[in-house]
Design an enzyme around this catalytic site. Structure first.
Site, PDB file in Angstrom:
ATOM      1  N   HIS A 172     -76.056  13.341  10.492  1.00  0.00           N
ATOM      2  CA  HIS A 172     -77.417  12.984  10.934  1.00  0.00           C
ATOM      3  C   HIS A 172     -77.756  13.772  12.183  1.00  0.00           C
ATOM      4  O   HIS A 172     -76.878  14.233  12.899  1.00  0.00           O
ATOM      5  CB  HIS A 172     -77.533  11.481  11.197  1.00  0.00           C
ATOM      6  CG  HIS A 172     -76.485  10.952  12.118  1.00  0.00           C
ATOM      7  ND1 HIS A 172     -75.198  10.662  11.699  1.00  0.00           N
ATOM      8  CD2 HIS A 172     -76.506  10.700  13.454  1.00  0.00           C
ATOM      9  CE1 HIS A 172     -74.481  10.246  12.720  1.00  0.00           C
ATOM     10  NE2 HIS A 172     -75.245  10.260  13.807  1.00  0.00           N
ATOM     11  N   HIS A 190     -79.996  13.572  15.728  1.00  0.00           N
ATOM     12  CA  HIS A 190     -80.760  12.725  16.656  1.00  0.00           C
ATOM     13  C   HIS A 190     -81.923  13.539  17.228  1.00  0.00           C
ATOM     14  O   HIS A 190     -81.734  14.700  17.636  1.00  0.00           O
ATOM     15  CB  HIS A 190     -79.906  12.321  17.858  1.00  0.00           C
ATOM     16  CG  HIS A 190     -78.710  11.487  17.536  1.00  0.00           C
ATOM     17  ND1 HIS A 190     -78.658  10.132  17.799  1.00  0.00           N
ATOM     18  CD2 HIS A 190     -77.493  11.803  17.007  1.00  0.00           C
ATOM     19  CE1 HIS A 190     -77.476   9.653  17.448  1.00  0.00           C
ATOM     20  NE2 HIS A 190     -76.742  10.648  16.959  1.00  0.00           N
TER      21      HIS A 190
HETATM   22  P1  5GP Z   1     -73.532   9.108  16.181  1.00  0.00           P
HETATM   23  O1  5GP Z   1     -72.831   8.492  17.367  1.00  0.00           O
HETATM   24  O2  5GP Z   1     -72.722   8.959  14.912  1.00  0.00           O
HETATM   25  O3  5GP Z   1     -73.997  10.509  16.428  1.00  0.00           O
HETATM   26  O4  5GP Z   1     -74.868   8.263  16.015  1.00  0.00           O
HETATM   27  C1  5GP Z   1     -74.974   7.133  15.221  1.00  0.00           C
HETATM   28  C2  5GP Z   1     -76.254   6.448  15.598  1.00  0.00           C
HETATM   29  O5  5GP Z   1     -76.615   5.571  14.568  1.00  0.00           O
HETATM   30  C3  5GP Z   1     -76.147   5.599  16.883  1.00  0.00           C
HETATM   31  O6  5GP Z   1     -77.096   6.079  17.831  1.00  0.00           O
HETATM   32  C4  5GP Z   1     -76.439   4.179  16.402  1.00  0.00           C
HETATM   33  O7  5GP Z   1     -77.209   3.455  17.335  1.00  0.00           O
HETATM   34  C5  5GP Z   1     -77.177   4.411  15.108  1.00  0.00           C
HETATM   35  N1  5GP Z   1     -76.993   3.384  14.104  1.00  0.00           N
HETATM   36  C6  5GP Z   1     -75.822   2.801  13.722  1.00  0.00           C
HETATM   37  N2  5GP Z   1     -76.036   1.921  12.728  1.00  0.00           N
HETATM   38  C7  5GP Z   1     -77.374   1.965  12.468  1.00  0.00           C
HETATM   39  C8  5GP Z   1     -78.204   1.272  11.532  1.00  0.00           C
HETATM   40  O8  5GP Z   1     -77.767   0.424  10.739  1.00  0.00           O
HETATM   41  N3  5GP Z   1     -79.528   1.572  11.543  1.00  0.00           N
HETATM   42  C9  5GP Z   1     -80.056   2.495  12.423  1.00  0.00           C
HETATM   43  N4  5GP Z   1     -81.376   2.713  12.359  1.00  0.00           N
HETATM   44  N5  5GP Z   1     -79.301   3.155  13.311  1.00  0.00           N
HETATM   45  C10 5GP Z   1     -77.979   2.896  13.339  1.00  0.00           C
END
Ligand code: 5GP
Ligand code: ZN
Length: 134
Positions: free
Chosen positions: A100, A102
């Site tokens: 993903h 951001h």
């Molecule tokens: P990462 O740390 O993997 O780059 O980012 C994962 C992101 O996904 C985090 O910012 C977290 O807040 C978000 N996130 C985790 N679970 C969910 C969810 O069920 N729904 C949404 N909309 N965001 C999520």
């Protein structure tokens, strides 16, 4: 992927705050945003991270969507700029193992985070690393 939360969000199996959707991806607000409008661009196909067989068309598309969302943040939330962040691996801060991107709206002096402390390697140290990465 049966137990992947982002597969479920992207397919609509679990509801999420969607702000954009097309045939390849969705964009949804992050549930724990760093700033209002913090959005995740999530491909509908499961890829663990950037090194997991992502083709150029999909990657280009996801970053085009990141630009659309970033522009909306500037035009509609009055952001001054935005960060595009993409984490790969737990060491790099990845917590959801479905690729993903951001998009985080930023404002002058918002102080929400600092990425890194710059270091000052000499030319020899740079050359050693460059040789390994070349
Ligand atoms: P990462 O740390 O993997 O780059 O980012 C994962 C992101 O996904 C985090 O910012 C977290 O807040 C978000 N996130 C985790 N679970 C969910 C969810 O069920 N729904 C949404 N909309 N965001 C999520
Ligand atoms: Zn997935």
């Amino acid at each position: 992927m049966d137990n992947c939360i982002f597969c479920k969000l992207a397919s609509g199996e679990i509801p999420t705050t969607k702000v954009y959707e097309d045939e390849l991806c969705i964009a949804s607000l992050d549930i724990n945003p760093a700033a209002p409008g913090h959005t995740l661009i999530i491909p509908k196909a499961h890829h663990q991270d950037l090194t997991d067989n992502m083709d150029e068309t999909l990657l280009g598309h996801l970053f085009s969507v990141a630009a659309i969302i970033g522009r909306r943040g500037k035009e509609r939330l009055n952001a001054d700029g935005f960060n595009v962040i993409q984490n790969n691996g737990t060491a790099a801060g990845q917590s959801v193992m479905h690729f993903h991107v951001h998009v985080i709206p930023r404002y002058e002096n918002d102080g929400i985070f600092e990425f890194w402390k710059p270091t000052s390697p000499d030319a020899k140290e740079l050359a050693v690393v460059a040789e390994k990465l070349s």
